[in-house]
Design an enzyme around this catalytic site. Structure first.
Site, mmCIF file in Angstrom:
data_model
loop_
_atom_site.group_PDB
_atom_site.id
_atom_site.type_symbol
_atom_site.label_atom_id
_atom_site.label_comp_id
_atom_site.label_asym_id
_atom_site.label_seq_id
_atom_site.Cartn_x
_atom_site.Cartn_y
_atom_site.Cartn_z
ATOM 1 N N HIS A 7 -2.991 -3.986 2.519
ATOM 2 C CA HIS A 7 -3.325 -4.504 1.191
ATOM 3 C C HIS A 7 -2.082 -4.550 0.312
ATOM 4 C CE1 HIS A 7 -3.929 -0.069 0.661
ATOM 5 N NE2 HIS A 7 -3.346 -0.285 -0.494
ATOM 6 N N HIS A 79 2.111 -1.503 -5.250
ATOM 7 C CA HIS A 79 2.656 -1.142 -3.933
ATOM 8 C C HIS A 79 2.153 -2.097 -2.854
ATOM 9 C CE1 HIS A 79 -1.162 1.358 -3.781
ATOM 10 N NE2 HIS A 79 -1.160 0.971 -2.519
ATOM 11 N N GLU A 130 3.347 2.044 0.990
ATOM 12 C CA GLU A 130 2.378 2.985 1.558
ATOM 13 C C GLU A 130 2.252 2.665 3.049
ATOM 14 O OE1 GLU A 130 -1.647 2.528 0.058
ATOM 15 O OE2 GLU A 130 -2.288 4.445 0.901
#
Lengths: 134, 134
Positions: A7, A79, A130
């Site tokens: 994502h 992010h 991430e």
């Protein structure tokens, strides 16, 4: 090592307005808001054919995105999350490459119930990365 | 209306260093640098299984990413590009929804040779959105 983009996360000050914008103006499919008090965010996913956008609104007094929104009150890209097969192997490879893992360097259980690590944005040209084991 | 995420663009001050980081530290496949003087950037793609990251370095005196890097000298996430089937229909839908298209409102030929539009980041919570007709 890097797998799929799981994502792209966007921090927003007003989740309802962001949902209306992505759903009604951009014509995307969005999920129902999900409050994650233990992670300090309320989340909506914008579901695209090949990946997701995660819209994040602060929840509670200690939200990890509060400081970001103080600097960028209108919101912004927060992010990028990449999938990895083995998060401990990823951590070791990053350490060998001189990249800093945030926190104590050990994976935590992330907002999707999977082990995650966050990498220092200064080591990746201003992008908070991430890694999520899938 | 929104289709696939075509790419996530990241502006970087030093493309060679960014390539080394994504290739050697993160273990991703990267393309050869491609200079696009008419767009004021040199581009490398990080090829993930489901989408791409576009690393952008300024090229020439009038680079469209120069101002961004003045504000964020270390680099940062610059825009998200979504695919659309019909860019003129997309433009009309956006206008009806009150969203501002940058420039004169008409599609231009983008860095990949396809018609593109950029949407005002203030209308989308701080995220610069590119739409590309595919």
């Amino acid at each position: 090592m890097l797998g799929r983009v799981n994502h792209i996360a966007i921090a927003v000050p007003d989740l309802a307005a962001a949902v209306a914008s992505y759903r009604d103006v951009l014509g995307a499919r969005v999920t129902e808001p999900q409050a994650l008090p233990q992670h300090g965010v309320t989340v909506v996913f914008v579901e695209l054919p090949n990946t997701k956008v995660e819209l994040l609104e602060p929840l509670g007094d200690a939200s990890p995105i509060a400081a970001f929104l103080q600097k960028a009150p209108g919101g912004g890209m927060h992010h990028v999350c990449y999938e990895v097969d083995d998060i401990l192997a990823a951590r070791d490879r990053l350490a060998a490459g001189g990249a800093r893992v945030l926190g104590d360097g050990n994976p935590k259980i992330g907002a999707h119930g999977k082990p995650v690590l966050f990498l220092h944005p200064k080591d990746f040209f201003g992008t908070l990365i991430e890694l999520e084991e899938v």
